[in-house]
Design an enzyme around this catalytic site. Sequence first.
Site, short mmCIF file in Angstrom:
data_model
loop_
_atom_site.label_atom_id
_atom_site.label_comp_id
_atom_site.label_asym_id
_atom_site.label_seq_id
_atom_site.Cartn_x
_atom_site.Cartn_y
_atom_site.Cartn_z
N TYR A 38 -36.17 22.57 19.74
CA TYR A 38 -34.77 22.22 19.95
C TYR A 38 -34.60 21.77 21.38
CZ TYR A 38 -29.88 22.32 20.94
OH TYR A 38 -28.63 21.92 21.35
N ARG A 59 -3.58 8.73 -9.95
CA ARG A 59 -4.81 8.93 -10.73
C ARG A 59 -6.03 9.29 -9.88
NH1 ARG A 59 -4.48 3.48 -13.94
NH2 ARG A 59 -3.02 3.05 -12.26
N THR A 108 6.58 -3.25 -7.09
CA THR A 108 5.90 -4.20 -6.21
C THR A 108 6.87 -5.24 -5.64
OG1 THR A 108 5.27 -5.39 -8.23
CG2 THR A 108 3.61 -3.97 -7.25
N ASN A 133 -8.09 2.60 -8.99
CA ASN A 133 -6.99 3.49 -9.37
C ASN A 133 -7.45 4.93 -9.54
OD1 ASN A 133 -4.84 1.50 -9.57
ND2 ASN A 133 -6.05 0.68 -11.25
N GLY A 173 2.05 2.74 -2.84
CA GLY A 173 1.95 3.48 -4.10
C GLY A 173 1.27 4.83 -3.91
N ALA A 190 0.82 -1.21 0.00
CA ALA A 190 0.00 0.00 0.00
C ALA A 190 0.85 1.26 0.00
CB ALA A 190 -0.92 0.00 1.22
N LYS A 247 -30.19 17.01 20.91
CA LYS A 247 -28.75 16.78 21.11
C LYS A 247 -28.46 16.52 22.58
CE LYS A 247 -25.39 19.04 22.73
NZ LYS A 247 -24.82 20.23 23.31
C1 UD1 Z 1 0.15 -4.68 -10.61
C2 UD1 Z 1 0.79 -5.93 -11.21
C3 UD1 Z 1 -0.04 -6.40 -12.39
C4 UD1 Z 1 -1.46 -6.64 -11.98
C5 UD1 Z 1 -2.04 -5.42 -11.29
C6 UD1 Z 1 -3.39 -5.75 -10.68
C7 UD1 Z 1 3.21 -5.72 -10.90
C8 UD1 Z 1 4.48 -5.36 -11.55
N1 UD1 Z 1 2.12 -5.59 -11.66
O1 UD1 Z 1 0.21 -3.66 -11.57
O2 UD1 Z 1 0.52 -7.59 -12.93
O3 UD1 Z 1 -2.25 -7.00 -13.10
O4 UD1 Z 1 -1.18 -4.98 -10.22
O5 UD1 Z 1 -4.00 -4.60 -10.19
O6 UD1 Z 1 3.20 -6.10 -9.76
N2 UD1 Z 1 3.04 -0.72 -4.51
C9 UD1 Z 1 3.91 -0.52 -3.46
N3 UD1 Z 1 5.16 -0.10 -3.72
C10 UD1 Z 1 5.62 0.10 -4.97
C11 UD1 Z 1 4.72 -0.12 -6.04
C12 UD1 Z 1 3.45 -0.55 -5.79
O7 UD1 Z 1 3.54 -0.68 -2.31
O8 UD1 Z 1 6.79 0.46 -5.12
C13 UD1 Z 1 1.67 -1.17 -4.22
C14 UD1 Z 1 0.63 -0.18 -4.67
O9 UD1 Z 1 0.31 0.73 -3.62
C15 UD1 Z 1 -0.54 -1.08 -5.02
C16 UD1 Z 1 0.10 -2.40 -5.42
O10 UD1 Z 1 1.42 -2.36 -4.92
O11 UD1 Z 1 -1.38 -1.31 -3.91
C17 UD1 Z 1 0.11 -2.58 -6.93
O12 UD1 Z 1 0.85 -1.51 -7.50
P1 UD1 Z 1 0.36 -0.77 -8.81
O13 UD1 Z 1 1.32 0.30 -9.14
O14 UD1 Z 1 -1.07 -0.40 -8.68
O15 UD1 Z 1 0.56 -1.96 -9.86
P2 UD1 Z 1 -0.13 -2.12 -11.25
O16 UD1 Z 1 0.59 -1.32 -12.25
O17 UD1 Z 1 -1.57 -1.92 -11.11
CA CA Z 2 -3.17 -1.08 -9.39
#
Ligand code: UD1
Ligand code: CA
Length: 475
Positions: free
Chosen positions: A371, A19, A85, A233, A15, A13, A356
Site C-alpha cells: 500500500y 415507469r 408536451t 421509459n 415528465g 424533460a 493513492k
Molecule cells: C410522445 C408523443 C408521441 C411520440 C412519443 C415518442 C405527444 C402527445 N406524444 O408520447 O406522439 O410517438 O412521444 O416517444 O407528444 N414532457 C414534458 N412535460 C409534459 C409532458 C411530457 O416535459 O407535460 C416531456 C417528457 O419528459 C418527455 C417528452 O416530453 O421527455 C415526451 O413525453 P412522454 O410523456 O414521454 O410522451 P409519450 O407519451 O411518449
Molecule cells: Ca416517451
Amino acid sequence: MTDARPTAVVVLAAGEGTRMRSATPKVLHEVAGRSLVGNVLAACAPLGADHTVVVVGAGRDAVTAHLAAIAPAAVPVTQAEQRGTGHAARVALDALGDLDGTVLVLPGDAPLLRTETLHRLVEEHQSGGAVATVLTAVLPDPTGYGRVLRRPDGLVDRIVEHRDATDAEREVAEVNTSVYAFEAGPLRAGLARLSTANAQGEEYLTDVVGAFVAAGRTVGAVVAAAEETAGVNDRVQLAAAHRTHNDRLLLDWMRAGVTVVDPATTWVDAEVELEPDVVLHPGVQLHGRTRVATGAEIGPDSTLTDTVVGAGAHVVRAHCVGARVGAGASVGPFAYLRPGAVLGEKAKVGTYVEVKGSELGPGAKVPHLSYIGDATIGAGSNLGAGTIVANYDGVAKHRTTVGEHVRVGSDTVLVAPVEVGDGAYVAAGSVITGRVGPGELGVARARQRNVPRWVARRRAGTSADKAARKAEEGR
Ligand code: UD1
Ligand code: CA
C-alpha cells in the site's frame, strides 16, 4: 454539413418517468456515462443554436443542478404541472420570448439521436420551406407511439396518439419520434390554440401538426433509423439504449484503429478518448474522461475511470480511478490505483498493490503486495514485497518521500511523515519512523537471537526433533 442551423433548441424533460420506478428523475439516468438529457444536449451542441432551453418539472432541483454542471449555457425553464408536451413547448416558447427562425424540439429521453440526423432534419425543414417537419421512424412494433398519418399524396396529414387511434390507424408503422423542427412564429400561434380533448386530457404538441395541415400549410417529414430514435421509459429500454450506444461507440473506435477483442464485454463511455493501436481485451470498462494512448493494452478485466494511460502501457486486471499511468508503465494484475496515483514512464505497480495520492518516478517499481499512500517515490527505486506506507496516524494523513534508486526490503513499514534519501537501502522487515539519509542503510528491527537445542528440550520426539537430530548426526 451545410450551415442550416436552428435558432433555438427546446428539450422537453419535465415528465415524471414513472415507469423507471426510481427516486432519480428519468432524464438523469445514464447511458454511456452521460445522463439521458446530457446525451440529447451533446447531440444538439454542434448544431450551434443561439438558445437552448430545457423544460424541467419532475425532480427539477436535481435536473437543474445537473444542467448547471454539464451544460451551463442551457436555460432550465420550469413547467410546474405536467399538462402535456404541447403545454411544455408553450412554457419553453414563453421563456424564449419573441424570436424568429427554426425551433428544434426534442424529448429529453432519447439518448441515441445523432447530430447528423438532427442536422438533416433542420436542413430539410429549412430548404423545404415547411412550417413544421417531423422526425419519424418506421418501427416493427409501433405500440404506444403516436402514428404519423399521411395523405394519399404522401404528405403528412396529422399525428394520432396510440390511445386515441382507431384500429386502422394503429396499423400504421411510421411513428412520431417527438423530434420536430418548427418555425417559431407559427408554433407559438399553434400552441396557443391547443385543446385537451383527448384520451389523456393533456395538451398534445402533436396536435399542432394536424392544425397546420388543416390550415393549408405544409408539414414535412424526415425518416430516421429506428435504432436512433428509441426513447427510454423503463430500465429495460435503458439497458437496451446503453447497449446500442456502446456498440456504436465501439464500431467508431474500431474503425479508428482500436482493437476491441470482445465487443460484447467491453464498455466505453461517450467521452473516453482512444488512440489508434490501443488494444482492449475482454471485460474492460472505460468510464468518464479516460484517455488511452497508442500501443497501450487494457485488460482483461479492468475498470478505468477518469484515468490517463500513456503510450505502450499495460493495465491488467486493475481498478483505476483518477490515475495517470506513464508511457510503457505496467499495472496489475490485481492492482488498485486511486485518485492522485501518478506513475512515471516505465514504472510498475504489480500484484495486490494499492496506490493513492502518490507519484512513482520513471522506472520505479512496487511489484507485490503493497500500500502506497501520499508518497513520492523517486526514479528507479524498488519497494520490496509487502512494503506499506503508513500514511494515517488515526487523525491526519502525512506524506512520505523516497528518493531515487532506493532499495526498500520486503515487509517494510514506512511510517509517515518520513524521508528516505537518494540511493539509500532499507533492511527487510524494518519499521522506519525516522529519516534515512542518502546512501545509508536503515535497519529498524529486532536483532536475530537463536536458542540452541530448544527443539530437543521443548519438542522432544516430534518430527522436527527427529529432523534436527538427523541433521546433527550427519555433520
Ligand atoms: C410522445 C408523443 C408521441 C411520440 C412519443 C415518442 C405527444 C402527445 N406524444 O408520447 O406522439 O410517438 O412521444 O416517444 O407528444 N414532457 C414534458 N412535460 C409534459 C409532458 C411530457 O416535459 O407535460 C416531456 C417528457 O419528459 C418527455 C417528452 O416530453 O421527455 C415526451 O413525453 P412522454 O410523456 O414521454 O410522451 P409519450 O407519451 O411518449
Ligand atoms: Ca416517451
